[in-house]
Design an enzyme around this catalytic site. Structure first.
Site, PDB file in Angstrom:
ATOM      1  N   TYR D  56      84.673 127.921 -24.236  1.00  0.00           N
ATOM      2  CA  TYR D  56      83.854 127.290 -23.184  1.00  0.00           C
ATOM      3  C   TYR D  56      84.118 125.788 -23.235  1.00  0.00           C
ATOM      4  O   TYR D  56      84.361 125.229 -24.309  1.00  0.00           O
ATOM      5  CB  TYR D  56      82.366 127.577 -23.403  1.00  0.00           C
ATOM      6  CG  TYR D  56      81.972 129.015 -23.137  1.00  0.00           C
ATOM      7  CD1 TYR D  56      82.373 130.041 -23.994  1.00  0.00           C
ATOM      8  CD2 TYR D  56      81.207 129.372 -22.024  1.00  0.00           C
ATOM      9  CE1 TYR D  56      82.017 131.359 -23.749  1.00  0.00           C
ATOM     10  CE2 TYR D  56      80.842 130.691 -21.776  1.00  0.00           C
ATOM     11  CZ  TYR D  56      81.247 131.683 -22.635  1.00  0.00           C
ATOM     12  OH  TYR D  56      80.892 132.994 -22.396  1.00  0.00           O
ATOM     13  N   GLU D  57      84.057 125.125 -22.085  1.00  0.00           N
ATOM     14  CA  GLU D  57      84.507 123.742 -22.023  1.00  0.00           C
ATOM     15  C   GLU D  57      83.636 122.783 -22.844  1.00  0.00           C
ATOM     16  O   GLU D  57      84.024 121.645 -23.082  1.00  0.00           O
ATOM     17  CB  GLU D  57      84.625 123.263 -20.570  1.00  0.00           C
ATOM     18  CG  GLU D  57      83.314 123.162 -19.847  1.00  0.00           C
ATOM     19  CD  GLU D  57      83.504 122.993 -18.333  1.00  0.00           C
ATOM     20  OE1 GLU D  57      84.627 123.147 -17.839  1.00  0.00           O
ATOM     21  OE2 GLU D  57      82.507 122.726 -17.665  1.00  0.00           O
ATOM     22  N   SER D  58      82.480 123.257 -23.307  1.00  0.00           N
ATOM     23  CA  SER D  58      81.651 122.448 -24.196  1.00  0.00           C
ATOM     24  C   SER D  58      82.308 122.248 -25.561  1.00  0.00           C
ATOM     25  O   SER D  58      81.787 121.487 -26.374  1.00  0.00           O
ATOM     26  CB  SER D  58      80.286 123.114 -24.378  1.00  0.00           C
ATOM     27  OG  SER D  58      80.452 124.455 -24.785  1.00  0.00           O
ATOM     28  N   GLY D  59      83.421 122.913 -25.820  1.00  0.00           N
ATOM     29  CA  GLY D  59      84.126 122.689 -27.072  1.00  0.00           C
ATOM     30  C   GLY D  59      84.088 123.864 -28.037  1.00  0.00           C
ATOM     31  O   GLY D  59      84.704 123.819 -29.095  1.00  0.00           O
TER      32      GLY D  59
END
Lengths: 286, 263, 286, 263
Positions: D56-59
């Site tokens: 997920y792009e949150s890392g």
């Protein structure tokens, strides 16, 4: 997808003559066992890339593996010269050595750009110095907003990266901790990668949510080589053999003492000797 | 036991290290090199500047080593650091980020404008002596707030003309740094075993501002490859105190014990 | 050098009318308490910078703090629109709002470049899309080695960065953990910074050697505000109030319900309410 | 209890999610968006692709959430991840690094070349509807190996001409991506609640390759804003199995219980 194999198999499968090879580890976690294996397998014409060539490349250069060295600081830290590197560069022994020289900032940025899949890195560097006059790969770009001119270097994208890490889990994920240097970037920048580890564990267990981990699908091969960073060190496993670094100065100073040491300790040996050496450091330090 | 505040017996290297340590402030953030800079920075931390932040290029931030590291990345540095970052981050966010107040450099050779050579003696392609190279120095020299240089004075080191400029000092004199767009101060002090030099405010040429006790101007000139300038008022460098020497010697003794046992 | 002070003092000292202000936190650790304080102190004409404006900027925009918004995704995550942002942008209520719009990759790179003291960031992006037609800050450079054209954006260098972190130690060092977003970069890129924390501890104790820490000399002010990220969350302290995010849709849809909520919960309240709200989430989740 | 392998009662959204999940392989590394993509990716992980890597792009890297996240950065994602990196690192080393095999995208609007709009309806400066914007989509669309798009078919969403191109599909047809120097495949599947479309190999125009059970060509055309092309051989999409539906419904039920309790 990381495959666990012996170090000999890993080097056989992933390191070829003429490859560009980055064996990284910033003082900590230098992959010495893998370097010895490359020497034993007689690899030739390698382009060796490393910020601090250190003893590992002194040994590989002295044994004739290298055609070119890309580096930013070529000394024996805290001790003196890398005699085999100097003999190759100054006298062409055992073969001539080309060099491409950078600053640390340039190489760190070049690895970072490689990991980020960029063709070049931009940084504030190389101002008022002579290296750009002798290294045509040091160029510049102009900021499209401020007009400022900044230095550039090409991204480092090695054929193979080799690092030593603390541990892998059953799935082949790899954990680094402590001084992590540019190893993660080197692996992510490379086409293929070999990671030697101190041990394989069932799983990493409780850890920082932000632990430095290379997922198994970023690594080509894992080889278990306890002590594989000796005489460098592995955080939490064994200490740096500073004494060996000092002793290397005398070993490497002359060609015959160097060759004798390499024959006895590398050509006639195998990765298993590293566990014993590392244990000795730990015992001495205790 | 000598309980005087001022020591009477010390080596030139000790004098140099103590003088360098004194130049550091409690609030400094220092980029530390191995060897003499590391000894000076840690001596400062263990004496008058307990709050000083020491950073080594291996990524260790705010480290408080018990013993001096042999390499820039000894485990001791990481074990005692506030945190350790990657080397790309160190060079991008911390050094280039402009967060370092003082960078320490040494070198094989220096010229009168405090430019340094650690690359080659002779020509680059056919060197007489191939030195280790620049490492972090080229960007330390321009990205730190100011630079302290520690070097032993000798005619082979303090030369009239460098064969190779590895890192920028004051270039060819006033305005050189500015012309390159460099906004930091550059070398503000060169601390040697015989004296302290600083760039003249007008000419930027290194000028002796203080002479260590018992050293003569002739000795200094004898060890320097260019005609030495002396400031209008040259001070005598205050000698090390017993406390400074005790702390420094104990640090070196601890270091020797630690490094001697790990062959 | 970080000074510990009250949140009101910190905002008073470091946030001025007309400043560019980056309040970051990527879903996790959003500095809501600080946002409310900025509203209470009636700051005006701010340029608000944030990848995901979220409820925090919906509130600040609706209360008239903002002149411009720099962002890359302006929604209520998993719920829908930010009604106050849309009302300002589409209808100019309570005042007209300028926007500078980017992609996430662009803003993440722009913060990274700001932290690295570069004037611009280079990345592989914005290919075949319309945003460069409406945002003149999206430009390009040509790789000096390959000739490839890559996108650029100006580095983000805010006047002030505000983040919420887990804890500070006595010296004023700040620890982040979990989803760390762009907060470290935002603080390092900014001229000044305020960090609200859940608590101040004697020291951080045993931790990863590579823990994400902002040294005290990189932070201007620290304010202790337990629960200060509510309705966002703080790893290990309290969970995200997903229910509040859903409820916000109805609160913010109309101007009068919004103003009533803000009056009651922000203008008439103080930072101390956050501890209670966060406790309620933890209790509900237990 | 129905023990048949094939379910007979399911919603169009369930059909869409199950079809999307089946498109994923065990060895895929997926960049996951919130909503339908997240449900599909986790369904794949909980059924035929247990080894799939979800990012997920949150890392959060290789995360295995027990319940579906409401936001891209719910604590659940971090708690169950192999590791969590900073957002700049996520976009630089992982997405731009070319390590993601499949990116999932949705959008407010799509055209026949699978270009997406999530920015504005109307003009950019005076929008009829201001949408959230691109977020990660512009670079997901060009840096992932291939793109799966999940969207409900409707005439307002599947439009003849986009007012704004937020992320690149196949541009204006064959050669568009190549002309921009983009080397990835772009959208290879558009999974809707009525059918699956794929770009025609020659024209790159979205073409119906399979129709969900019970749906007619007329229904599809009625929900699409351009004249729909059908592949020479259109298959019937296999319906969800009971196992897939059980796993998906249990996932949604767990999610509802978890999110319902935290107001």
């Amino acid at each position: 997808m990381a495959q666990v194999m012996s170090l000999a198999e890993a080097v056989e499968a992933h390191v070829g003559d003429g490859d560009s090879l980055a064996m990284e580890g910033f003082t900590h976690l230098i992959p010495f066992a893998a370097g010895h294996e490359v020497i034993r397998q007689g690899r030739k014409r390698l382009t060796l890339i490393r910020m601090t060539p250190d003893l590992i490349y002194d040994q590989m250069i002295g044994m004739g593996c290298a055609e070119k060295l890309v580096f930013s600081w070529g000394g024996n830290p805290g001790v003196g010269s890398l005699h085999r590197f100097r003999d190759a560069y100054e006298n062409g022994w055992p073969n001539p050595l080309l060099i491409e020289e950078h600053s640390h900032a340039a190489m760190a940025n070049a690895y970072e750009a490689g990991a980020a899949n960029l063709p070049f890195a931009v940084f504030r560097g190389y101002k008022g110095v002579d290296l750009p006059k002798v290294n045509p790969n040091i160029r510049s770009v102009t900021c499209p907003y401020t007009g400022e001119v900044l230095a550039t270097v090409p991204a480092i994208r090695p054929d193979v990266a080799v690092i030593h890490a603390l541990k892998a889990d059953q799935a082949g994920n790899v954990l680094l901790e402590g001084i992590v240097g540019v190893q993660k970037e080197a692996v992510l920048a490379a086409k293929r990668s070999i990671v030697t580890v101190e041990e394989v564990v069932e799983d990493f267990g409780p850890r920082s949510a932000n632990a430095v981990i290379l997922p198994h699908w970023t690594v080509s091969a894992i080889a278990v080589v306890p002590g594989g960073a000796y005489p460098s060190y592995a955080h939490g496993y064994y200490k740096r053999a500073n004494g060996f670094y000092k002793a290397w100065d005398a070993i490497a100073r002359e060609r015959d003492t160097f060759l004798a040491w390499m024959t006895e300790n590398v050509l006639k040996a195998g990765p298993d000797v590293f566990a014993r050496q590392a244990r000795r450091v730990s015992a001495a330090a205790a | 036991m000598n309980v005087q505040n001022t020591a009477t017996t010390y080596t030139p290297t000790e004098m140099m290290t103590v003088t360098a340590a004194r130049a550091l402030r409690n609030e400094d953030v220092c980029f530390v090199g191995i060897g003499a800079p590391s000894a000076a920075c840690n001596l400062a931390r263990l004496t008058h500047a307990p709050g000083i932040t020491l950073i080594y290029e291996s990524g260790t931030i705010d480290t408080k080593p018990e013993v001096l590291p042999l390499s820039i990345g000894d485990g001791e540095l990481c074990d005692t650091a506030l945190t350790t970052v990657s080397v790309p981050e160190m060079f991008r966010y911390w050094l280039q980020g402009g967060r370092i107040t003082v960078g320490f450099l040494g070198g094989a050779q220096i010229d009168r404008y405090a430019n340094l050579n650690t690359t080659v003696v002779g020509s680059y392609d056919k060197p007489k002596v191939r030195l280790p190279g620049g490492g972090g120095a080229p960007e330390i020299a321009t990205n730190c707030g100011e630079i302290f240089i520690i070097m032993q004075l000798s005619p082979r080191a303090f030369v009239d003309k460098l064969p190779f400029v590895t890192s920028l000092g004051h270039g060819s004199g006033p305005g050189s740094r500015e012309a390159l767009g460099v906004t930091t101060k550059g070398p503000t002090k060169v601390i040697t075993d015989l004296c302290v030099m600083e760039p003249d405010p007008a000419t930027k040429e290194l000028t002796v501002v203080s002479i260590h006790p018992g050293i003569t101007r002739e000795q200094i000139q004898g060890q320097c490859g260019w005609p030495v300038k002396f400031a209008p008022a040259v001070a005598e460098t205050p000698p090390p105190t017993m406390h400074e020497l005790d702390v420094l010697r104990e640090l070196h003794a601890r270091t020797a014990r630690a490094h001697g046992s790990d062959a």
